[in-house]
Design a protein around this motif. Structure first.
Motif, mmCIF file in Angstrom:
data_model
loop_
_atom_site.group_PDB
_atom_site.id
_atom_site.type_symbol
_atom_site.label_atom_id
_atom_site.label_comp_id
_atom_site.label_asym_id
_atom_site.label_seq_id
_atom_site.Cartn_x
_atom_site.Cartn_y
_atom_site.Cartn_z
ATOM 1 N N ALA A 1 0.863 -1.191 0.000
ATOM 2 C CA ALA A 1 0.000 0.000 0.000
ATOM 3 C C ALA A 1 0.895 1.235 0.000
ATOM 4 O O ALA A 1 1.420 1.649 1.039
ATOM 5 N N HIS B 1 -11.458 -4.438 2.334
ATOM 6 C CA HIS B 1 -10.415 -3.848 3.205
ATOM 7 C C HIS B 1 -11.162 -3.208 4.361
ATOM 8 O O HIS B 1 -11.923 -2.276 4.170
ATOM 9 N N SER C 1 -7.067 1.266 -5.920
ATOM 10 C CA SER C 1 -8.136 1.327 -4.925
ATOM 11 C C SER C 1 -8.577 2.769 -4.732
ATOM 12 O O SER C 1 -7.952 3.692 -5.258
ATOM 13 N N GLY D 1 -5.444 -4.555 3.301
ATOM 14 C CA GLY D 1 -4.304 -4.527 4.235
ATOM 15 C C GLY D 1 -4.830 -4.481 5.646
ATOM 16 O O GLY D 1 -5.872 -5.053 5.942
ATOM 17 N N GLY D 2 -4.114 -3.793 6.510
ATOM 18 C CA GLY D 2 -4.682 -3.502 7.819
ATOM 19 C C GLY D 2 -4.076 -4.200 9.009
ATOM 20 O O GLY D 2 -4.409 -3.855 10.150
ATOM 21 N N GLY E 1 0.316 -2.151 4.160
ATOM 22 C CA GLY E 1 1.124 -0.940 4.124
ATOM 23 C C GLY E 1 1.942 -0.877 5.397
ATOM 24 O O GLY E 1 3.137 -1.170 5.426
ATOM 25 N N GLU F 1 -2.887 -6.215 0.586
ATOM 26 C CA GLU F 1 -2.406 -4.835 0.412
ATOM 27 C C GLU F 1 -1.838 -4.283 1.712
ATOM 28 O O GLU F 1 -2.300 -3.257 2.223
ATOM 29 N N GLY G 1 -9.967 -1.941 7.401
ATOM 30 C CA GLY G 1 -9.415 -0.911 8.282
ATOM 31 C C GLY G 1 -7.934 -1.115 8.487
ATOM 32 O O GLY G 1 -7.325 -1.981 7.868
ATOM 33 N N SER G 2 -7.380 -0.276 9.346
ATOM 34 C CA SER G 2 -5.934 -0.249 9.534
ATOM 35 C C SER G 2 -5.610 -0.440 11.006
ATOM 36 O O SER G 2 -6.421 -0.137 11.878
ATOM 37 N N GLN G 3 -4.382 -0.907 11.249
ATOM 38 C CA GLN G 3 -3.888 -1.124 12.620
ATOM 39 C C GLN G 3 -4.822 -2.056 13.402
ATOM 40 O O GLN G 3 -5.168 -1.810 14.556
ATOM 41 N N ARG H 1 -15.184 -3.695 -4.420
ATOM 42 C CA ARG H 1 -14.896 -3.658 -2.978
ATOM 43 C C ARG H 1 -16.206 -3.755 -2.227
ATOM 44 O O ARG H 1 -17.073 -2.893 -2.375
HETATM 45 C C1 PLP Z 1 -4.838 2.142 3.670
HETATM 46 C C2 PLP Z 1 -5.161 0.975 2.815
HETATM 47 C C3 PLP Z 1 -4.366 -0.173 2.859
HETATM 48 C C4 PLP Z 1 -3.187 -0.327 3.771
HETATM 49 O O1 PLP Z 1 -3.530 -0.344 5.120
HETATM 50 P P1 PLP Z 1 -2.430 -0.702 6.225
HETATM 51 O O2 PLP Z 1 -3.140 -0.589 7.494
HETATM 52 O O3 PLP Z 1 -1.338 0.286 6.087
HETATM 53 O O4 PLP Z 1 -1.967 -2.094 5.944
HETATM 54 C C5 PLP Z 1 -4.684 -1.201 2.003
HETATM 55 N N1 PLP Z 1 -5.734 -1.129 1.159
HETATM 56 C C6 PLP Z 1 -6.523 -0.047 1.097
HETATM 57 C C7 PLP Z 1 -7.660 -0.022 0.136
HETATM 58 C C8 PLP Z 1 -6.264 1.037 1.915
HETATM 59 O O5 PLP Z 1 -7.062 2.115 1.859
#
Ligand code: PLP
Length: 421
Positions: free
Chosen positions: A58, A199, A102, A238-239, A277, A275, A201-203, A149
């Motif tokens: 990402a 996808h 995305s 990701g996330g 990041g 994905e 969310g993150s963290q 998505r």
């Molecule tokens: C932000 C994002 C990611 C990456 O998220 P991380 O938490 O950094 O792994 C992956 N895919 C999409 C669509 C995103 O918006």
């Protein structure tokens, strides 16, 4: 795990002394470890084997072209969310068939750019976007490969600003409406359905929300196949979260994530795309800063740094925690004291930490923020006309500036004064 450690009492990035970089580059700066980036990418890739898979980094988490080139050479794909990121991926030499696009608001110009330059798939997030993509692809006489998505309505149990998989979030098409959206996609010219994307969310620090989402995606994929669609790829987003403190956090490892993915989806005969990041870039970077002043306040002492919220916004934006460590290692048993660690920007929000126990630092000392590789440099701004800080990449005993600090002339000359003034 990362490759930042003390050696001979001095913090090192791989085999390079952080203070040596500071002496040459000046503070503040970001420094990334090539070995850590490589290791994190490979952990994911190994975790998904032997399923066919593509790990798409990402880009939004860390978008320096040198970093993208490093990962691209290892075989990584890229997840982009804007035309600018698409061009970064291409500038790093990543072929279009490894780039997924995305984002909820792709413009027709961005679609044109990707269709012309080559694209693996668009992750489509709405019906109007689908119609626009169909029109653009038809106009170019080409076909756009797409995944839709879906929003699985799963609570990612993360910070509200980075949760994306609940029905109240702006992302994706509600999973209950997915079959209708796929039927529409299949009927449109210039569109080819290749998979399903999610996808949430993150963290994320727990696998359960992922598993809940992937289980829903599995059911949907089977249903879509029964409806006659060719679902050959599942993009799982990701996330996966990282430990931001060294002590008490233990988010699941890529290997646990991979085991779960294989358990839930392994029999589907699909190629898996992910994905990540933050998990690749987060612990691969430090922000290094110098203490400008130690200011004794009323009942508290402030450590005023030359880095600020414009350089690393996560603490003020998300209340995020970053471990802050001295570049010269404290000797065991040496005294510490609580500091409020702040930057020079004229905002109370320009506070990195309150009451943080640190060695007795003085003006001129260097500190490093750990876990600053993701959503650090990319979210920086020039607020207070503070130049974007340099990025440095270390590999073994060598380092290079991969983005230089701009001069004030460069910054100011971007403005122009109308002739009628
Ligand atoms: C932000 C994002 C990611 C990456 O998220 P991380 O938490 O950094 O792994 C992956 N895919 C999409 C669509 C995103 O918006």
């Amino acid at each position: 795990m990362d490759h930042f450690q003390y050696s001979g009492g001095m913090l090192h990035a791989e085999d390079v002394s952080v203070s040596e970089i500071a002496a040459q580059v000046g503070t503040p700066f970001y420094v990334y470890s090539a070995a850590t980036l490589t290791r994190h990418f490979q952990l994911f890739s190994e975790a998904l084997s032997p399923m066919p898979h593509l790990v798409c980094f990402a880009i939004k988490s860390l978008s320096n072209v040198a970093v993208l080139k490093l990962l691209g050479q290892l075989g990584a794909g890229m997840d982009v969310v804007s035309g600018g990121e698409y061009l970064r991926a291409k500038a790093a030499g990543v072929p279009g068939d490894r780039i997924v696009f995305s984002g909820v608001g792709k413009t027709r110009d961005e679609m044109r750019m990707a269709l012309t330059g080559g694209i693996r798939q668009f992750n489509v997030e709405s019906e109007p976007e689908l119609l626009a993509l169909s029109a653009v692809a038809t106009e170019l006489g080409t076909t756009a490969p797409i995944a839709i998505r879906v929003n699985p309505d799963v609570d990612a149990k993360t910070h509200e600003k980075i949760a994306t998989g609940k029905s109240e979030n702006k992302f994706g098409i509600p999973i209950a409406k997915a079959r209708a959206a796929y039927a529409q996609a299949a009927s449109l010219p210039g569109i080819k359905v290749v998979g399903v994307d999610v996808h949430i969310g993150s963290q994320l620090t727990d696998l359960a929300p992922f598993e809940a989402a992937f289980t829903k995606v599995r059911e949907l994929a089977l249903q879509l196949r029964a409806d006659g669609h060719q679902i050959t790829r599942l993009d799982l987003g990701g996330g996966l979260g990282i430990p931001y403190t060294r002590s008490n956090e233990a988010p699941p490892l890529p290997v646990d994530y991979g085991t779960m993915v294989k358990r839930v989806l392994g029999d589907l005969d699909v190629e898996i795309e992910i994905e990540p990041g933050r998990l690749i870039s987060g612990n691969s970077g430090l922000l290094v800063s110098e203490v400008i002043y130690v200011k004794n306040g009323e009942g508290r002492d402030f450590l005023i740094l030359d880095a600020a919220m414009n350089d690393l916004v996560r603490p003020s934006m998300y209340g995020a925690h970053h471990d802050i460590i001295p570049v010269i290692e404290g000797t065991p048993g040496s005294p510490t004291q609580p500091f409020d660690v702040v930057g020079p920007v004229c905002e109370t929000g320009d506070t990195f930490a309150k009451g943080r126990d640190l060695p007795l630092l003085a003006a001129g000392d260097l500190v490093a923020f750990r876990s600053a590789g993701a959503y650090g440099a990319v979210m920086a701004s020039e607020y207070n006309t503070r130049p974007l800080i340099p990025e440095v990449l270390v590999q073994g005993d060598q380092f290079a500036v991969i983005r230089a600090r701009p001069t004030f002339d460069e910054i100011i000359s971007r403005d122009s004064i109308p002739e009628w003034l």
